[in-house]
Design a protein around this motif. Structure first.
Motif, PDB file in Angstrom:
ATOM      1  N   ASP A 172       7.117   7.780  -2.383  1.00 21.23           N
ATOM      2  CA  ASP A 172       7.004   6.576  -3.198  1.00 21.23           C
ATOM      3  C   ASP A 172       7.325   5.292  -2.448  1.00 21.23           C
ATOM      4  O   ASP A 172       7.345   4.220  -3.038  1.00 21.23           O
ATOM      5  N   SER A 173       7.598   5.385  -1.149  1.00 16.39           N
ATOM      6  CA  SER A 173       7.953   4.191  -0.391  1.00 16.39           C
ATOM      7  C   SER A 173       6.808   3.190  -0.391  1.00 16.39           C
ATOM      8  O   SER A 173       5.636   3.557  -0.279  1.00 16.39           O
ATOM      9  N   THR A 174       7.127   1.905  -0.496  1.00 14.84           N
ATOM     10  CA  THR A 174       6.110   0.851  -0.450  1.00 14.84           C
ATOM     11  C   THR A 174       5.877   0.350   0.967  1.00 14.84           C
ATOM     12  O   THR A 174       5.067  -0.547   1.187  1.00 14.84           O
ATOM     13  N   VAL A 175       6.591   0.915   1.952  1.00 16.35           N
ATOM     14  CA  VAL A 175       6.459   0.501   3.351  1.00 16.35           C
ATOM     15  C   VAL A 175       5.765   1.607   4.130  1.00 16.35           C
ATOM     16  O   VAL A 175       6.160   2.775   4.064  1.00 16.35           O
ATOM     17  N   THR A 176       4.706   1.268   4.860  1.00 15.55           N
ATOM     18  CA  THR A 176       4.003   2.247   5.669  1.00 15.55           C
ATOM     19  C   THR A 176       4.654   2.363   7.045  1.00 15.55           C
ATOM     20  O   THR A 176       5.527   1.566   7.405  1.00 15.55           O
ATOM     21  N   TYR A 177       4.226   3.342   7.843  1.00 10.52           N
ATOM     22  CA  TYR A 177       4.919   3.650   9.094  1.00 10.52           C
ATOM     23  C   TYR A 177       4.756   2.567  10.156  1.00 10.52           C
ATOM     24  O   TYR A 177       5.458   2.585  11.164  1.00 10.52           O
ATOM     25  N   THR A 178       3.852   1.619   9.960  1.00 17.52           N
ATOM     26  CA  THR A 178       3.754   0.493  10.882  1.00 17.52           C
ATOM     27  C   THR A 178       4.791  -0.582  10.581  1.00 17.52           C
ATOM     28  O   THR A 178       4.890  -1.574  11.308  1.00 17.52           O
TER      29      THR A 178
END
Length: 275
Positions: free
Chosen positions: A192-198
């Protein structure tokens, strides 16, 4: 193959998630490095010369590695679930003056999507297997995509790294602590995180899903699907620094410091279609 309704909904959620992430990834520093930099030297050793060979890159996302195959003289095709990712991939390939064909399809529909063509090499890269809900059917699809004697080459985050978590979540320390499953069998894992791995915030990002696959499951599945394993490597380096304590290698990749345990972070598997 027909997935059950619940799994189809999860795959559709993943498609929407990758569509949302694609333009952010394409604009990020993370994906700005040359295509060759995403490969370890042993990958090219394992693959051998690609000149004049037909290469299919499954789950290719932005085509980061796909372009490198074309640069080495392969007739190259990339396939991905996300139409937005392929829009960016086509733009990136055009800017690099590389002739790459991109096909929009779910990996399970790949045989029909490429109109029954067969390939010398099927490649799947880092961070792909976790989006496969059914590994056995995937192996059958790959078998059908390969010419007799053709090679499947998988380079993937090691299940141990997955169990330590590939990317840190807010509030986690950098200690090497098991935080997630190594083995398969518990079903879909929701994120559910709103931050992607970049490191980018994805506006309106929705829940996505992953599935764990251990190396034992992968090897056994391929053996049962008509493949002969020819190599299996485990490597302690990554193309990006998972932990701040990691040190850069002369080749530009990243490893844990000398005082840290020696653990596998990537693995590379080559298997030949035998029938």
């Amino acid at each position: 193959m027909t997935l059950d309704v619940e799994t189809q909904e999860m795959v559709a959620a993943n498609e929407a998630d990758w569509d949302a992430r694609a333009p952010l990834h394409a604009a990020s520093q993370f994906y700005s490095q040359p295509a060759e930099d995403w490969f370890a030297d042993y990958e090219w050793d394992d693959l051998g010369s690609l000149r004049g060979r037909d290469v299919l890159h499954l789950q290719c996302h932005l085509g980061t590695e796909t372009i490198a195959f074309a640069q080495r003289g392969a007739r190259t095709t990339g396939l991905d679930l996300s139409a937005k990712s392929l829009e960016e991939a086509r733009r990136i390939a055009a800017n690099a003056d590389q002739d790459v064909e991109y096909v929009h399809a779910d990996v399970y529909d790949a045989v029909d999507a490429v109109q029954g063509r067969r390939f010398d090499v099927v490649y799947t890269g880092k961070g792909a297997l976790c989006y496969l809900p059914d590994l056995q059917h995937w192996a059958k699809v790959v078998h059908a995509l390969l010419k007799p004697g053709g090679a499947l080459y998988v380079v993937e985050f090691h299940p141990l790294l997955n169990a330590l978590r590939e990317v840190s979540l807010p509030g986690e320390t950098d200690e090497l602590v098991l935080r997630a499953d190594y083995l398969e069998g518990r079903g879909a894992i929701a994120h559910d995180s709103t931050v992607t791995y970049t490191g980018d915030e994805v506006p309106g990002r929705q829940r996505s899903y992953e599935w764990r696959h251990g190396i034992g499951e992968l090897v056994t599945t391929l053996a049962g699907a008509g493949f002969r394993l020819t190599s299996l490597r485990e490597s302690g380096v990554l193309p990006w620094p998972r932990w701040p304590s990691m040190q850069q290698t002369p080749e530009g990749w990243w490893r844990l410091p000398d005082e840290a345990p020696r653990i596998p972070l990537l693995f590379a598997l080559k298997a030949i279609r035998t029938d």
